[in-house]
Scaffold this active site. Structure first.
Site, PDB file in Angstrom:
ATOM      1  N   ASP A 134      -9.506  22.362   9.736  1.00  0.00           N
ATOM      2  CA  ASP A 134     -10.432  22.361   8.606  1.00  0.00           C
ATOM      3  C   ASP A 134     -10.912  23.772   8.249  1.00  0.00           C
ATOM      4  O   ASP A 134     -10.892  24.159   7.081  1.00  0.00           O
ATOM      5  CB  ASP A 134     -11.636  21.449   8.899  1.00  0.00           C
ATOM      6  N   LYS A 155      -8.708  13.702   6.140  1.00  0.00           N
ATOM      7  CA  LYS A 155      -7.953  14.651   6.960  1.00  0.00           C
ATOM      8  C   LYS A 155      -6.524  14.849   6.454  1.00  0.00           C
ATOM      9  O   LYS A 155      -6.034  15.984   6.374  1.00  0.00           O
ATOM     10  CB  LYS A 155      -7.916  14.150   8.405  1.00  0.00           C
ATOM     11  N   CYS A 169     -17.145  -5.153  -6.774  1.00  0.00           N
ATOM     12  CA  CYS A 169     -18.194  -5.726  -5.936  1.00  0.00           C
ATOM     13  C   CYS A 169     -19.583  -5.455  -6.526  1.00  0.00           C
ATOM     14  O   CYS A 169     -19.897  -5.986  -7.583  1.00  0.00           O
ATOM     15  CB  CYS A 169     -18.056  -5.195  -4.499  1.00  0.00           C
ATOM     16  N   TYR A 170     -20.387  -4.600  -5.895  1.00  0.00           N
ATOM     17  CA  TYR A 170     -21.690  -4.263  -6.501  1.00  0.00           C
ATOM     18  C   TYR A 170     -21.471  -3.720  -7.914  1.00  0.00           C
ATOM     19  O   TYR A 170     -22.278  -3.961  -8.825  1.00  0.00           O
ATOM     20  CB  TYR A 170     -22.400  -3.213  -5.629  1.00  0.00           C
ATOM     21  N   HIS A 207     -12.527  -6.274  -3.406  1.00  0.00           N
ATOM     22  CA  HIS A 207     -12.317  -4.830  -3.245  1.00  0.00           C
ATOM     23  C   HIS A 207     -10.827  -4.468  -3.374  1.00  0.00           C
ATOM     24  O   HIS A 207     -10.100  -4.484  -2.374  1.00  0.00           O
ATOM     25  CB  HIS A 207     -12.807  -4.383  -1.860  1.00  0.00           C
ATOM     26  N   GLU A 246      -9.615  -1.615  -3.563  1.00  0.00           N
ATOM     27  CA  GLU A 246      -9.325  -0.336  -2.887  1.00  0.00           C
ATOM     28  C   GLU A 246      -8.978  -0.530  -1.417  1.00  0.00           C
ATOM     29  O   GLU A 246      -8.518   0.390  -0.753  1.00  0.00           O
ATOM     30  CB  GLU A 246     -10.519   0.616  -3.030  1.00  0.00           C
ATOM     31  N   GLY A 253     -21.357  -1.379  -2.952  1.00  0.00           N
ATOM     32  CA  GLY A 253     -22.543  -0.814  -2.310  1.00  0.00           C
ATOM     33  C   GLY A 253     -23.254  -1.907  -1.554  1.00  0.00           C
ATOM     34  O   GLY A 253     -23.031  -3.092  -1.827  1.00  0.00           O
TER      35      GLY A 253
END
Ligand code: XMP
Length: 523
Positions: free
Chosen positions: A225, A368, A80-81, A167, A169, A53
């Site tokens: 969508d 998506k 991280c945060y 990170h 991710e 964050g």
């Protein structure tokens, strides 16, 4: 169902982590970072991840975590945060490092680590921080460091608490996926068993629980969508769903018929095909300004839509095909995904006096490609699931100048040729590379009709007719794009077919302008 809850400390961070977890075939969803521990426990998570964050843990309004989260007996991993707030909450110290670290960094393992198991002692990770942990809480060990960050990762295996300053991710962390797998499968003992079918089941349950026996209305555009929402809601609530397809006459050749076919034959919904072609033609007659065209088309859409909503009666919910990147783009959703946003180009819904709906946005957690996979799993045909982006105002913004029936007819026919040839070209590349959007495949491709005529010769006769512009771009998100380097034989075939098959056209030109400076569309 095994589930990982990601507590989101800042929009954009949580969803990417949730997505990486789903990629490893474990279901994951996000909750706001300040959710009370009993609410989190009620969701029965098998593991909890604290996201990164943008805040500093010592800022006045810094997002906090309920300290009881660490006592639930559920393994927790912070990034991280997430590492900093874990350290601070459990009695460690977070301080400012003299220099921040942004981008690639090398960590060195300093003690054995369950999280870093099977990864090299020195490896590249992605950092983005100024603050960092200066003193770990009691019971924690430091497992890796960098030159400027003494606590690049820490863990307390006894309590199943793990954290990294970097990170995992992000793809730039070379062994990030391995670390996430270590956590999910090694530490938490989860099974990689989640699939699209599980997702459909849980989304269907959620929709049923929310809607009960009420009626839902959905504006179907023919795009990916809204079609996936239509298919999903059809599975969940069948004829309690009214799908409104406003036909403005500006869709591509055969598209209205294709949409109607899918949503009347394949899915069991209440399908309303609004034939508004003539009303739109009248409203657009003589209008040449692109923004004016957009405004007329958008406003009329809601007129038509609400007319059906009112006729239908008893509609409690409005369904929207909002997907996760829409929320990021509009920047409107706060951490945790509680507030609702309306898809950005729909964000000024002019609700008539006294009309209000609750929103249903079942795809708002997903990217998506996940939405496409969901569409396929729900049985939608490829031509909908893999439909190229198409603007809401349709062909009106690909006809330069005023829109007339004659110009629309020419553009629809020329565009059908471009699509046919470039669909085939993309299919060949897909066969060769196994990738849908490989390096040279076209991302968006269409015909444009400029407001000029030029001289030509056909047979022995001089002609004075319209040119057609072919636009084909390579892109991933339309923010930037390059013109597609199409082989000459493909361009040649498109050109000769258009001139031969589309009356009123005697010339074809190719637009070789990247974006920027050109836009994808001509208006
Ligand atoms: P531009 O032309 O700005 O287009 O480079 C970027 C992407 O957005 C699409 N586009 C629109 N989509 N309503 C939409 O729903 C619009 O008014 C609109 N204008 C452009 C365009 O097709 C491309 O994918």
């Amino acid at each position: 169902m095994q589930k990982v809850i990601v507590l989101d400390f800042g929009a954009q961070y949580g969803q990417l982590i949730a997505r990486r977890v789903r990629d490893l075939r474990v279901y994951s969803e996000i909750m706001p970072c300040d959710a009370p521990a009993d609410e989190i426990a009620a969701a029965e998570p098998s593991a909890i991840i604290l996201s990164g964050g943008p805040a500093s843990v010592y800022a006045d309004d810094a997002p906090q975590v309920d300290s009881a989260v660490f006592d639930l007996g559920v393994p927790v991993l912070g990034f991280c945060y997430g590492q900093q707030i874990m350290a601070k909450t459990l009695g460690g110290v977070v301080g400012h490092t003299e220099v921040g670290e942004y981008g690639p960094a090398t960590i060195t393992r300093v003690s054995p680590s369950h999280l870093l198991d099977g990864t090299p002692d020195e490896q590249t990770v992605w950092m983005s921080h100024r603050d960092s942990v200066a003193k770990v809480p009691d019971g924690f060990t430091i497992t890796s460091s960098t030159g400027v960050c003494p606590v690049a990762s820490m863990e307390c295996a006894e309590r199943n608490l793990y954290a990294t300053q970097f990170h995992p991710e992000v793809r730039h962390t070379t062994y990030g996926t391995q670390m996430l797998s270590n956590f999910l499968f090694g530490i938490c003992g989860l099974e990689p068993s989640w699939s699209m079918d599980n997702l459909i089941d849980s989304l269907v349950d959620e929709v049923r629980a929310k809607v009960g026996s009420d009626r839902v209305i959905l504006g179907l555009s023919g795009g990916v969508d809204s079609s996936v929402v239509g298919a999903l809601l059809s599975r969940a609530i069948g004829k309690q769903l009214t799908c409104v397809f406003v036909n403005h006459g500006l869709l591509r050749k055969n598209e209205p018929e294709e949409v109607e076919e899918v949503f009347t034959k394949q899915f069991d919904v209440d399908f309303v095909h609004v034939h508004a072609e003539e009303r739109y033609a009248k409203l657009l007659a003589g209008v040449t300004d692109p923004e004016q065209k957009r405004k007329i088309i958008g406003t009329q859409f809601w007129e038509e839509f609400f007319a059906v909503a009112q006729q239908t009666g008893g509609v409690k919910f409005l369904a929207q095909g909002t997907i996760y990147p829409d929320i990021i783009e509009s920047g409107a959703r706060k951490t945790g995904g509680k507030a609702s946003t309306i898809k950005s180009h729909h964000n000024l819904i002019p609700f008539p006096e006294g009309v209000s709906f609750d929103l249903i946005e079942p795809l708002d957690h997903f990217f998506k490609d996940e939405v496409r996979a969901l569409g396929t799993a729900l049985g939608l045909p490829d031509h909908i699931v893999w439909r190229q982006p198409f603007p809401g105002p349709g062909l009106a913004i690909r006809i330069i100048g005023d829109v007339t029936p004659e110009k629309l007819e020419i553009l629809k026919n020329a565009d059908a040729v471009v699509r046919e040839e470039l669909d085939a070209y993309n299919a060949r590349l897909f066969e060769e590379t196994g990738e849908r959007n490989s390096e040279h495949s076209c991302w968006q491709y269409f015909a444009v009709l400029p407001d000029i005529k030029s001289v030509g010769v056909m047979g022995d006769e001089r002609t004075y007719q319209r040119p057609v512009i072919v636009r084909a771009v390579e892109s991933t998100d339309a923010m930037t794009a390059d013109w597609a380097k199409l082989p000459y034989d493909v361009l040649g075939k498109i050109s000769s077919r258009i001139v031969a098959e589309v009356p009123g056209v005697n010339r074809v030109v190719y637009d070789c302008t990247p974006k920027p400076p050109g836009t994808v569309e001509w208006e």
